[in-house]
Scaffold this active site. Structure first.
Site, PDB file in Angstrom:
ATOM      1  N   ASP A 176       0.696  -1.109   0.002  1.00  0.00           N
ATOM      2  CA  ASP A 176       0.107   0.049   0.133  1.00  0.00           C
ATOM      3  C   ASP A 176       1.031   1.320   0.157  1.00  0.00           C
ATOM      4  O   ASP A 176       2.001   1.157   0.552  1.00  0.00           O
ATOM      5  CB  ASP A 176      -0.782   0.104   1.252  1.00  0.00           C
ATOM      6  CG  ASP A 176      -2.065   0.950   1.120  1.00  0.00           C
ATOM      7  OD1 ASP A 176      -2.221   1.525   0.058  1.00  0.00           O
ATOM      8  OD2 ASP A 176      -2.827   1.136   2.157  1.00  0.00           O
ATOM      9  N   GLY A 177       0.266   2.271  -0.592  1.00  0.00           N
ATOM     10  CA  GLY A 177       0.972   3.545  -0.488  1.00  0.00           C
ATOM     11  C   GLY A 177       1.457   4.006  -1.638  1.00  0.00           C
ATOM     12  O   GLY A 177       2.354   5.276  -1.805  1.00  0.00           O
ATOM     13  N   GLY A 194       0.175   5.439  -4.322  1.00  0.00           N
ATOM     14  CA  GLY A 194      -0.361   6.885  -4.827  1.00  0.00           C
ATOM     15  C   GLY A 194       0.143   7.869  -3.896  1.00  0.00           C
ATOM     16  O   GLY A 194       0.448   9.021  -4.285  1.00  0.00           O
ATOM     17  N   ASN A 233     -10.449  -2.729  -6.429  1.00  0.00           N
ATOM     18  CA  ASN A 233      -9.571  -1.743  -7.406  1.00  0.00           C
ATOM     19  C   ASN A 233     -10.226  -1.716  -8.776  1.00  0.00           C
ATOM     20  O   ASN A 233      -9.901  -0.533  -9.678  1.00  0.00           O
ATOM     21  CB  ASN A 233      -8.100  -2.351  -7.547  1.00  0.00           C
ATOM     22  CG  ASN A 233      -7.484  -2.181  -6.056  1.00  0.00           C
ATOM     23  OD1 ASN A 233      -6.287  -2.934  -6.012  1.00  0.00           O
ATOM     24  ND2 ASN A 233      -7.722  -1.173  -5.352  1.00  0.00           N
ATOM     25  N   TRP A 234     -11.122  -2.458  -9.051  1.00  0.00           N
ATOM     26  CA  TRP A 234     -11.944  -2.233 -10.406  1.00  0.00           C
ATOM     27  C   TRP A 234     -12.638  -0.737 -10.382  1.00  0.00           C
ATOM     28  O   TRP A 234     -12.643  -0.371 -11.553  1.00  0.00           O
ATOM     29  CB  TRP A 234     -12.889  -3.406 -10.670  1.00  0.00           C
ATOM     30  CG  TRP A 234     -12.102  -4.675 -11.064  1.00  0.00           C
ATOM     31  CD1 TRP A 234     -12.172  -5.791 -10.339  1.00  0.00           C
ATOM     32  CD2 TRP A 234     -11.623  -5.060 -12.267  1.00  0.00           C
ATOM     33  NE1 TRP A 234     -11.404  -6.822 -10.920  1.00  0.00           N
ATOM     34  CE2 TRP A 234     -11.003  -6.297 -12.385  1.00  0.00           C
ATOM     35  CE3 TRP A 234     -11.430  -4.203 -13.474  1.00  0.00           C
ATOM     36  CZ2 TRP A 234     -10.604  -6.942 -13.182  1.00  0.00           C
ATOM     37  CZ3 TRP A 234     -10.754  -4.878 -14.387  1.00  0.00           C
ATOM     38  CH2 TRP A 234     -10.297  -6.204 -14.526  1.00  0.00           C
ATOM     39  N   ARG A 250       1.809  -5.013   5.942  1.00  0.00           N
ATOM     40  CA  ARG A 250       1.058  -4.032   5.385  1.00  0.00           C
ATOM     41  C   ARG A 250       1.990  -2.837   5.566  1.00  0.00           C
ATOM     42  O   ARG A 250       2.604  -2.340   6.552  1.00  0.00           O
ATOM     43  CB  ARG A 250      -0.168  -3.694   6.041  1.00  0.00           C
ATOM     44  CG  ARG A 250      -0.667  -2.546   5.354  1.00  0.00           C
ATOM     45  CD  ARG A 250      -2.279  -2.723   5.320  1.00  0.00           C
ATOM     46  NE  ARG A 250      -3.026  -1.851   4.589  1.00  0.00           N
ATOM     47  CZ  ARG A 250      -4.277  -1.806   3.723  1.00  0.00           C
ATOM     48  NH1 ARG A 250      -5.164  -2.771   4.362  1.00  0.00           N
ATOM     49  NH2 ARG A 250      -4.615  -1.110   3.161  1.00  0.00           N
ATOM     50  N   ARG A 304      -5.290  -2.247   8.592  1.00  0.00           N
ATOM     51  CA  ARG A 304      -6.556  -3.041   7.774  1.00  0.00           C
ATOM     52  C   ARG A 304      -6.090  -4.185   7.268  1.00  0.00           C
ATOM     53  O   ARG A 304      -5.046  -4.318   6.679  1.00  0.00           O
ATOM     54  CB  ARG A 304      -7.224  -1.944   6.936  1.00  0.00           C
ATOM     55  CG  ARG A 304      -8.242  -1.093   7.336  1.00  0.00           C
ATOM     56  CD  ARG A 304      -9.063  -0.409   6.150  1.00  0.00           C
ATOM     57  NE  ARG A 304      -8.099   0.219   5.250  1.00  0.00           N
ATOM     58  CZ  ARG A 304      -7.642   1.148   5.383  1.00  0.00           C
ATOM     59  NH1 ARG A 304      -7.679   2.107   6.292  1.00  0.00           N
ATOM     60  NH2 ARG A 304      -7.060   1.667   4.258  1.00  0.00           N
ATOM     61  N   SER A 347      -8.310  -5.361   4.751  1.00  0.00           N
ATOM     62  CA  SER A 347      -8.775  -5.073   3.177  1.00  0.00           C
ATOM     63  C   SER A 347      -9.126  -6.240   2.399  1.00  0.00           C
ATOM     64  O   SER A 347      -8.879  -6.441   1.305  1.00  0.00           O
ATOM     65  CB  SER A 347      -7.875  -4.222   2.546  1.00  0.00           C
ATOM     66  OG  SER A 347      -7.409  -3.088   3.195  1.00  0.00           O
TER      67      SER A 347
HETATM   68  C1  FPP Z   1      -1.827   0.093  -3.301  1.00  0.00           C
HETATM   69  O1  FPP Z   1      -1.326   1.488  -3.421  1.00  0.00           O
HETATM   70  C2  FPP Z   1      -1.260  -0.424  -4.493  1.00  0.00           C
HETATM   71  C3  FPP Z   1      -1.773  -1.038  -5.538  1.00  0.00           C
HETATM   72  C4  FPP Z   1      -3.349  -0.968  -5.462  1.00  0.00           C
HETATM   73  C5  FPP Z   1      -1.361  -1.778  -6.630  1.00  0.00           C
HETATM   74  C6  FPP Z   1      -0.026  -2.450  -6.134  1.00  0.00           C
HETATM   75  C7  FPP Z   1       0.539  -2.718  -7.444  1.00  0.00           C
HETATM   76  C8  FPP Z   1       1.892  -2.987  -7.582  1.00  0.00           C
HETATM   77  C9  FPP Z   1       2.732  -2.770  -6.447  1.00  0.00           C
HETATM   78  C10 FPP Z   1       2.380  -3.117  -9.010  1.00  0.00           C
HETATM   79  C11 FPP Z   1       2.319  -4.135  -9.373  1.00  0.00           C
HETATM   80  C12 FPP Z   1       2.400  -5.734  -8.810  1.00  0.00           C
HETATM   81  C13 FPP Z   1       3.140  -6.552  -9.083  1.00  0.00           C
HETATM   82  C14 FPP Z   1       3.102  -7.946  -8.207  1.00  0.00           C
HETATM   83  C15 FPP Z   1       4.078  -6.827 -10.288  1.00  0.00           C
HETATM   84  P1  FPP Z   1      -2.354   2.758  -3.394  1.00  0.00           P
HETATM   85  O2  FPP Z   1      -2.623   3.207  -5.010  1.00  0.00           O
HETATM   86  O3  FPP Z   1      -3.733   2.070  -3.079  1.00  0.00           O
HETATM   87  O4  FPP Z   1      -1.744   3.908  -2.548  1.00  0.00           O
HETATM   88  P2  FPP Z   1      -2.606   4.927  -1.729  1.00  0.00           P
HETATM   89  O5  FPP Z   1      -2.983   4.221  -0.599  1.00  0.00           O
HETATM   90  O6  FPP Z   1      -1.030   5.797  -1.207  1.00  0.00           O
HETATM   91  O7  FPP Z   1      -3.439   5.666  -2.625  1.00  0.00           O
END
Ligand code: FPP
Length: 255
Positions: A23-24, A26, A71-72, A191, A197, A199
């Protein structure tokens, strides 16, 4: 509690199966005033480092939560970008995975994944099928309630068809009906980004798992963070519902 140095940690104190909620990405991108995909792209480097280091440490199972059912609902450009990244990951990593004995495995609603991505995944699944040293499971289009629901429907059908006796259903029956059927439960869940969480990740399988939360954002997650999580795990006493005294006595009885 920290249990010392990773290189001198006794084998039996290592987790066999590590699961990670990455996570993180973004927030990492936002801190740099870049778009979210920039964060996901850098997240791939952290994935590569985690896989290499788990293999080096002889961890037999690593499970990564890369794309949830929820995530979709993200903007279509982000969703499409994530699939592009995943496709490129399974293509570019194939050689390294195979050379290092790492078998790729995927859990989730794969039928929802775009066809070209699925084909690339299937190719790497086939090409690494004989690898025996580590299993890298990527949870894609995955939701744990969805997994449990699918298993319940499957068992209900078998009961209706009289190939399964409802009274004979036990925990093992459910284990075997889940997408993780041939895996041990995770010993350690990590995590990143400081969120406490689960999730909708491996709800059944995490029943006795030790949880380690780190404030590090996923693209910054390095082998040092992995070591810290493993050492944290190694310092815990896993009681599985027993008392501390019972655990100590059991260890003495085992010699
Ligand atoms: C959560 O960060 C991360 C994801 C939803 C995607 C994870 C995917 C990758 C690391 C790349 C592909 C993976 C592999 C196994 C090749 P977030 O976007 O929710 O971050 P935020 O909470 O800061 O917005």
């Amino acid at each position: 509690m920290n249990a010392g140095n990773i290189d001198t940690l006794p084998r039996e104190r290592f987790p066999r199966h590590i699961a990670i909620i990455m996570d993180g990405n973004g927030r990492w991108a936002a801190e740099r005033r870049r778009n979210r995909l920039f964060g996901h792209r850098h997240g791939i480097n952290a994935v590569r480092e985690a896989v290499r280091e788990c293999r080096r440490l002889n961890i037999s199972h690593l499970t990564l939560y890369a794309f949830s059912m929820e995530n979709w609902k993200r903007p279509p450009t982000e969703v499409a970008g994530l699939w592009r990244l995943l496709k490129s990951y399974v293509q570019t990593e194939l050689k390294e995975l195979r050379d290092n004995g790492v078998r790729l495995n995927v859990i989730g609603r794969v039928e929802l994944i775009p066809k070209d991505v699925r084909d690339a995944i299937d190719y790497t699944l086939r090409e690494t099928a004989a690898c025996r040293d580590m299993v890298l499971t990527i949870a894609l289009s995955y939701g744990s309630r969805d997994e449990i629901l699918t298993a319940v429907r499957d068992l209900a059908r078998r009961v209706k068809a009289e190939s399964l006796d409802a009274d004979a259903i036990d925990e093992q029956t459910i284990d075997r009906a889940l997408w993780t059927a041939d895996m041990p439960d995770p010993d350690l869940l990590i995590r990143t980004s400081g969120e406490f969480r689960i999730s909708n990740f491996l709800l059944w399988q995490l029943a006795y798992t030790e949880i380690h939360v780190t404030p590090t954002l996923w693209p910054d997650f390095s082998k040092k963070d992995l070591h810290a999580a493993i050492l944290d795990f190694a310092g815990r006493e896993r009681r599985f519902g027993l008392t501390g005294e019972q655990i100590k006595k059991g260890m003495k009885d085992e010699g």
